[in-house]
Design a protein around this motif. Structure first.
Motif, short mmCIF file in Angstrom:
data_model
loop_
_atom_site.label_atom_id
_atom_site.label_comp_id
_atom_site.label_asym_id
_atom_site.label_seq_id
_atom_site.Cartn_x
_atom_site.Cartn_y
_atom_site.Cartn_z
N LEU A 178 0.81 -1.22 0.00
CA LEU A 178 0.00 0.00 0.00
C LEU A 178 0.85 1.27 0.00
O LEU A 178 0.30 2.38 -0.04
CB LEU A 178 -0.95 0.00 1.21
N LYS B 270 -8.12 -1.06 5.06
CA LYS B 270 -9.14 -2.03 4.64
C LYS B 270 -9.65 -1.72 3.23
O LYS B 270 -9.90 -2.62 2.42
CB LYS B 270 -10.30 -2.01 5.62
N GLU B 271 -9.76 -0.42 2.92
CA GLU B 271 -10.26 0.01 1.61
C GLU B 271 -9.16 0.13 0.56
O GLU B 271 -9.40 0.59 -0.55
CB GLU B 271 -10.98 1.36 1.75
N ARG B 272 -7.93 -0.27 0.95
CA ARG B 272 -6.80 -0.32 0.03
C ARG B 272 -6.41 1.07 -0.51
O ARG B 272 -6.09 1.24 -1.69
CB ARG B 272 -7.05 -1.29 -1.13
N ARG C 212 -3.87 4.23 -0.99
CA ARG C 212 -2.43 4.33 -1.23
C ARG C 212 -1.84 5.29 -0.19
O ARG C 212 -2.40 6.35 0.06
CB ARG C 212 -2.17 4.82 -2.66
#
Length: 341
Positions: free
Chosen positions: A14, A326-328, A330
């Motif tokens: 990430l 959790k929502e990926r 960056r």
């Protein structure tokens, strides 16, 4: 309060290694610090969160090609030098690696002698004070020999160095970009102004604090390094007028936040000023000037995470970071953004 209180576990994948093609296409997590409500949007939708009369304050510092590679005379070993801030004239405070061999009087040659550095002293934290000798204009020599000082967690090559500059960068002097501003392009800024939002600029040259981790467990023992700032009469007066009419002051990034809080009196009024600030903001701090903060996602246990935790709360901020993981989203310099209101 402990440094370890600000730890979170971030999956390595990430960490953003490059900027998105379109600056305004980053994601934007909107956090209401009063209710804890979170919404997920695209950065260009920031426009919907701003109102006529609001003031958007941005840091117009420009990153210099501050990373140099040279050699000691007659030696093949590479010496890496990172310029942090100009102390006076031709003398700069620098990070040098490997530093142990560079004692006072030591010389470093860059670009086959186009630039020479002489160590004049050693700082308490191991930095070197280096006097540079050259012919012509230092900035032009630096443009020829220097490289963009990307953070160590960015391991991929940046093809276009302008993507590590904000579109409104103007005043040379930073060793790292004020990254919250990287999400704006000129079209979005025009739309923001067309909505009646005032866009104002100050300068804070980002220095050593960006590169130094917190090494003490008790955060009260951490010492911030000073950075140069400048707030003009025009910017101060416009902010103060907005304060008096009840409009919101929106700081773009932790650098703008620290500068405004440095120059604010107890009523949140801004004094036009310039100088050095080493303000360290962590939970318990009472904000005087900033009403809303736009920021990127910061490293675990960093002073920047402590600052945004002070603006909301440590518990809420870590909850928001876990939501972003959790929502990926960056993370870090080339990553997504958060609006804390």
């Amino acid at each position: 309060m402990k440094t370890s209180d600000f730890y979170y576990d971030l999956p390595k994948e990430l960490i953003a290694q490059h900027p998105l093609e379109n600056r305004t296409s980053s994601r934007l997590l909107i956090l209401d610090r009063k209710t804890g409500e979170m919404n997920h949007k695209i950065f260009s939708e920031l426009l919907d969160e701003l109102n006529s009369g609001d003031v958007l304050v941005m840091n117009d510092s420009r990153v210099i090609p501050a990373r140099l590679f040279g050699n000691r005379p007659g030696k093949e070993e590479k010496i890496e030098t990172l310029l942090l801030k100009r102390v006076s004239g031709r003398i700069w405070e620098c990070l040098v690696r490997p530093g142990k061999k560079m004692k006072p009087g030591g010389r470093i040659e860059y670009g086959d002698g186009l630039l020479t550095g002489i160590v004049k002293g050693i700082g308490e934290d191991g930095t070197r004070f280096i006097e540079f000798k050259f012919e012509g204009i230092f900035e032009e020599v630096l443009d020829k020999l220097g490289e963009m000082p990307l953070p160590p967690y960015i391991t991929e090559r940046l093809e276009n160095s302008e993507r590590y500059q904000t579109v409104y960068s103007k005043n040379n002097g930073s060793a790292a970009a004020p990254t919250a501003g990287l999400h704006f392009d000129k079209i979005l800024l025009d739309k923001i102004r067309d909505k009646g939002v005032h866009t104002l600029y100050l300068t804070l040259h980002v220095g050593l604090g960006t590169f130094r981790p917190v090494k003490v467990e008790d955060i009260n023992e951490h010492i911030m390094h000073s950075e140069y700032y400048d707030i003009s009469h025009e910017t101060a007066e416009e902010i103060n007028r907005a304060k008096l009419r009840g409009s919101k002051i929106i700081a773009v990034g932790t650098t703008s936040t620290r500068t405004l809080e440095t120059a604010a009196d107890e009523n949140g009024m801004i004094k036009p000023s310039s100088g050095w600030t080493d303000i360290f903001i962590y939970p318990g701090y009472k904000f005087k000037a900033v009403d809303v903060m736009l920021t990127n996602f910061h490293l675990p246990e960093s002073t920047l995470l402590m600052l945004v935790s002070a603006f909301s709360s440590k518990e809420l901020m870590l909850t928001a970071y876990n939501e972003a993981i959790k929502e990926r989203y960056r993370f870090f310099s080339f990553g997504d953004a958060m609006l804390i209101k």
